[in-house]
Design a protein around this motif. Structure first.
Motif, PDB file in Angstrom:
ATOM      1  N   ASN A 145      28.271  -0.049  -4.446  1.00  9.77           N
ATOM      2  CA  ASN A 145      27.908   0.122  -3.173  1.00  9.77           C
ATOM      3  C   ASN A 145      27.327   1.544  -2.852  1.00  9.77           C
ATOM      4  N   MET A 146      26.798   1.947  -3.760  1.00 13.48           N
ATOM      5  CA  MET A 146      25.979   3.222  -3.627  1.00 13.48           C
ATOM      6  C   MET A 146      24.518   3.215  -3.368  1.00 13.48           C
ATOM      7  N   PRO A 147      24.046   4.021  -2.802  1.00 12.76           N
ATOM      8  CA  PRO A 147      22.431   4.022  -2.617  1.00 12.76           C
ATOM      9  C   PRO A 147      21.750   4.000  -3.663  1.00 12.76           C
ATOM     10  N   LYS A 148      20.292   3.514  -3.830  1.00 16.02           N
ATOM     11  CA  LYS A 148      19.869   3.588  -5.021  1.00 16.02           C
ATOM     12  C   LYS A 148      18.526   4.183  -4.660  1.00 16.02           C
ATOM     13  N   LEU A 149      17.800   5.014  -5.582  1.00 20.80           N
ATOM     14  CA  LEU A 149      16.787   5.821  -5.540  1.00 20.80           C
ATOM     15  C   LEU A 149      15.580   5.450  -6.594  1.00 20.80           C
ATOM     16  N   GLY A 150      14.701   5.130  -6.333  1.00 19.28           N
ATOM     17  CA  GLY A 150      13.760   5.036  -7.253  1.00 19.28           C
ATOM     18  C   GLY A 150      12.138   5.398  -7.016  1.00 19.28           C
ATOM     19  N   LEU A 151      11.341   5.566  -8.155  1.00 21.04           N
ATOM     20  CA  LEU A 151       9.790   5.913  -7.870  1.00 21.04           C
ATOM     21  C   LEU A 151       9.218   4.491  -8.314  1.00 21.04           C
ATOM     22  N   PHE A 152       8.103   4.192  -7.671  1.00 23.98           N
ATOM     23  CA  PHE A 152       7.116   3.151  -7.900  1.00 23.98           C
ATOM     24  C   PHE A 152       5.669   3.521  -7.872  1.00 23.98           C
ATOM     25  N   VAL A 153       4.826   2.796  -8.650  1.00 22.84           N
ATOM     26  CA  VAL A 153       3.475   2.888  -8.551  1.00 22.84           C
ATOM     27  C   VAL A 153       2.717   1.270  -8.741  1.00 22.84           C
ATOM     28  N   GLN A 154       2.027   0.856  -7.644  1.00 23.09           N
ATOM     29  CA  GLN A 154       1.261  -0.431  -7.584  1.00 23.09           C
ATOM     30  C   GLN A 154      -0.041  -0.294  -8.018  1.00 23.09           C
ATOM     31  N   GLY A 155      -0.494  -0.990  -8.879  1.00 25.62           N
ATOM     32  CA  GLY A 155      -1.993  -0.841  -9.191  1.00 25.62           C
ATOM     33  C   GLY A 155      -2.353  -2.447  -8.807  1.00 25.62           C
ATOM     34  N   GLY A 156      -3.432  -2.527  -8.095  1.00 23.45           N
ATOM     35  CA  GLY A 156      -3.920  -3.898  -7.723  1.00 23.45           C
ATOM     36  C   GLY A 156      -5.547  -4.120  -7.722  1.00 23.45           C
ATOM     37  N   TYR A 157      -5.943  -5.430  -7.692  1.00 25.05           N
ATOM     38  CA  TYR A 157      -6.961  -5.667  -7.499  1.00 25.05           C
ATOM     39  C   TYR A 157      -7.113  -7.117  -6.729  1.00 25.05           C
ATOM     40  N   SER A 158      -7.789  -6.865  -5.606  1.00 25.53           N
ATOM     41  CA  SER A 158      -7.740  -8.177  -4.679  1.00 25.53           C
ATOM     42  C   SER A 158      -8.728  -8.206  -3.709  1.00 25.53           C
ATOM     43  N   ASN A 159      -8.986  -9.176  -3.216  1.00 33.76           N
ATOM     44  CA  ASN A 159      -9.711  -9.618  -1.953  1.00 33.76           C
ATOM     45  C   ASN A 159      -9.004 -10.113  -0.802  1.00 33.76           C
ATOM     46  N   PRO A 160      -9.062  -9.315   0.356  1.00 32.98           N
ATOM     47  CA  PRO A 160      -9.535  -8.008   0.692  1.00 32.98           C
ATOM     48  C   PRO A 160      -8.500  -7.116  -0.082  1.00 32.98           C
ATOM     49  N   GLY A 161      -9.057  -5.698  -0.193  1.00 37.48           N
ATOM     50  CA  GLY A 161      -8.149  -4.475  -0.803  1.00 37.48           C
ATOM     51  C   GLY A 161      -7.289  -4.060   0.218  1.00 37.48           C
ATOM     52  N   LEU A 162      -7.049  -2.638   0.284  1.00 37.79           N
ATOM     53  CA  LEU A 162      -6.375  -2.097   1.186  1.00 37.79           C
ATOM     54  C   LEU A 162      -7.138  -2.055   2.508  1.00 37.79           C
ATOM     55  N   ASN A 163      -8.597  -1.883   2.373  1.00 34.19           N
ATOM     56  CA  ASN A 163      -9.365  -1.801   3.427  1.00 34.19           C
ATOM     57  C   ASN A 163      -9.581  -3.375   4.020  1.00 34.19           C
ATOM     58  N   MET A 164      -8.962  -3.931   4.902  1.00 36.94           N
ATOM     59  CA  MET A 164      -8.954  -5.317   5.385  1.00 36.94           C
ATOM     60  C   MET A 164     -10.158  -5.817   5.907  1.00 36.94           C
ATOM     61  N   LEU A 165     -11.042  -4.859   6.284  1.00 41.36           N
ATOM     62  CA  LEU A 165     -12.340  -5.074   6.890  1.00 41.36           C
ATOM     63  C   LEU A 165     -13.457  -5.243   5.717  1.00 41.36           C
ATOM     64  N   LYS A 166     -13.115  -4.979   4.662  1.00 36.77           N
ATOM     65  CA  LYS A 166     -13.972  -5.021   3.677  1.00 36.77           C
ATOM     66  C   LYS A 166     -13.708  -6.271   2.541  1.00 36.77           C
ATOM     67  N   SER A 167     -14.413  -7.428   2.852  1.00 33.89           N
ATOM     68  CA  SER A 167     -14.383  -8.617   2.239  1.00 33.89           C
ATOM     69  C   SER A 167     -14.980  -8.691   0.806  1.00 33.89           C
ATOM     70  N   GLU A 168     -14.320  -8.107   0.039  1.00 33.25           N
ATOM     71  CA  GLU A 168     -14.916  -8.254  -1.317  1.00 33.25           C
ATOM     72  C   GLU A 168     -13.763  -7.577  -2.139  1.00 33.25           C
ATOM     73  N   PHE A 169     -13.946  -8.113  -3.696  1.00 30.82           N
ATOM     74  CA  PHE A 169     -12.770  -7.638  -4.463  1.00 30.82           C
ATOM     75  C   PHE A 169     -12.676  -5.920  -4.833  1.00 30.82           C
TER      76      PHE A 169
END
Length: 421
Positions: free
Chosen positions: A269-293
């Protein structure tokens, strides 16, 4: 001179070497414990604990997760504006994404540490349960060891009785020749001889069965001529009232396990703290207006606190406290029964000591009566049947003494087994 020195070395070494073919009750305890199949479980418990602790430690390592997805949607986001001479291409309805995420725990509320403590405590409980199961072996050894000692003494007494009857058979034969006794008197002695011989066969068969069972318990053969060392009076004299039974360690270990589980309730019942890193390859990417991988990454810290466990935290601890109270009741019951058993065994020991005080005097009197009966038979004033009765009474007195001696030793060792001292 060298030969003399060599001979002296052999004599001295043999004088201090153990008697060949001798077996003490403590030897039997150790050998039986080592030979019992259940002893292998100690190694399995240690292995299981090592695996569980290793798995718990791996919770501190970075955790990797790979995911991929492909989707098709009926509609995509469009800008609600139009610009002259500008064509704004909309998003594709088919979208693709693959993500590798790495999570590193910084603070887990003590879950992993408590998990390791629970593993240690559970392993201790399993070992103590095994100790309790293994301790029962000592009682079996007592029954077999002292049973053989009693049978040995009874066989010795049987041989002495046969010698006595053989002597009497010779005397009665001379009485028959002189007309003092008749053939029926001689037959009566013969019947007693045959009964005594049969009794020896029974005793030896029982001893053989006990010896084979004891050999099976200790895991090694016991030869017919192996000497079972009778415990000395000095060795058996001290009796402690302190109870050191493995059941007490089991109760303590179980109580400690429940206490450790309380710590896990707090950690969950204690809080949990962590670090994370995500690496992705997608279509679209983080720029939703850019329609390419396109590749991308996201890094950050994550804090989570699940409050759902707070609803049940109090009841979970109450359940553990109930279990601890149950263990306390079991321990109290065990102590009550053990003390009751100690009282009973103490009384048995005192009874045997009192009986033994008169054994020698009874044997002396029975021997005098028998000798007097022999004289009366010789003078024709007593029948051979009555003489045989006195011979058997003397033998019974000697048997009683042997029985009381072994029963006293067995009662003492049963008491020691009850207290584990």
């Amino acid at each position: 001179m060298k030969k003399v020195a060599f001979l002296l070395t052999i004599i001295i070494s043999s004088a201090f070497s153990p008697i060949y073919g001798q077996l003490s009750i403590n030897d039997c305890y150790k050998k039986a414990q080592a030979n019992y199949p259940l002893v292998k479980q100690y190694g399995l418990i240690e292995q299981s604990k090592a695996y569980s602790l290793s798995n718990a430690d791996k919770g501190y390592l970075p955790q990797f997760a790979l995911s991929a997805k492909a989707s098709y949607q009926s509609e995509v986001t469009k800008l609600p504006i139009t610009l002259p001479n500008v064509v704004i291409k909309g998003l594709n309805k088919d979208q693709y994404q693959s993500v590798l995420e790495v999570n590193q725990s910084v603070w887990d509320g003590g879950v992993i540490q408590n998990q390791k403590k629970i593993t240690e405590a559970s392993s201790t409980v399993e070992k103590q349960k095994l100790d309790v199961d293994m301790y029962v072996i000592n009682d079996r050894i007592n029954q077999l060891f002292f049973g053989i000692l009693l049978l040995d003494e009874q066989i010795k007494q049987n041989v002495l009785l046969q010698d006595e009857l053989k002597r009497n058979y010779g005397q009665i034969s001379s009485y028959v020749a002189n007309g003092i006794a008749n053939q029926a008197d001689l037959d009566a002695v013969k019947v007693n001889q045959l009964n005594t011989a049969q009794r020896k066969v029974e005793l030896e068969a029982t001893r053989k069965a006990y010896r084979e069972m004891l050999a099976a318990m200790i895991g090694e053969p016991i030869k017919e001529d192996t000497y079972l060392a009778k415990p000395s009076a000095a060795e058996s004299a001290s009796l402690s009232e302190t109870i050191n039974r493995p059941e007490l360690q089991l109760f303590d270990a179980q109580n400690n396990l429940y206490e450790t589980q309380k710590g896990m309730i707090n950690s969950k019942n204690m809080p949990k703290l962590g670090l994370f890193v995500q690496g992705g390859y997608s279509n679209p990417g983080l720029n939703m207006l850019k329609s390419e991988f396109s590749p991308y990454y996201v890094a950050g810290a994550r804090l989570s606190w699940n409050f759902g466990g707070l609803y049940t935290k109090k009841n979970e601890k109450k359940l553990l406290e109930n279990s601890q109270q149950n263990i306390a009741i079991q321990k109290e019951t065990f102590m009550f029964n053990t003390n009751l058993k100690m009282t009973q065994q103490n009384n048995e020991i005192e009874k045997m000591k009192q009986l033994m005080r008169d054994d020698d005097e009874i044997i002396r009197l029975r021997t005098n009566i028998k000798k007097s009966a022999e004289v009366k038979v010789e003078h024709g004033t007593l029948s051979v049947t009555e003489l045989l009765r006195e011979i058997n009474s003397e033998d019974q007195a000697k048997q009683n003494k042997v029985l009381h001696e072994i029963q006293l030793l067995m009662s003492i060792y049963n008491y020691k087994n009850t207290t584990n001292n």
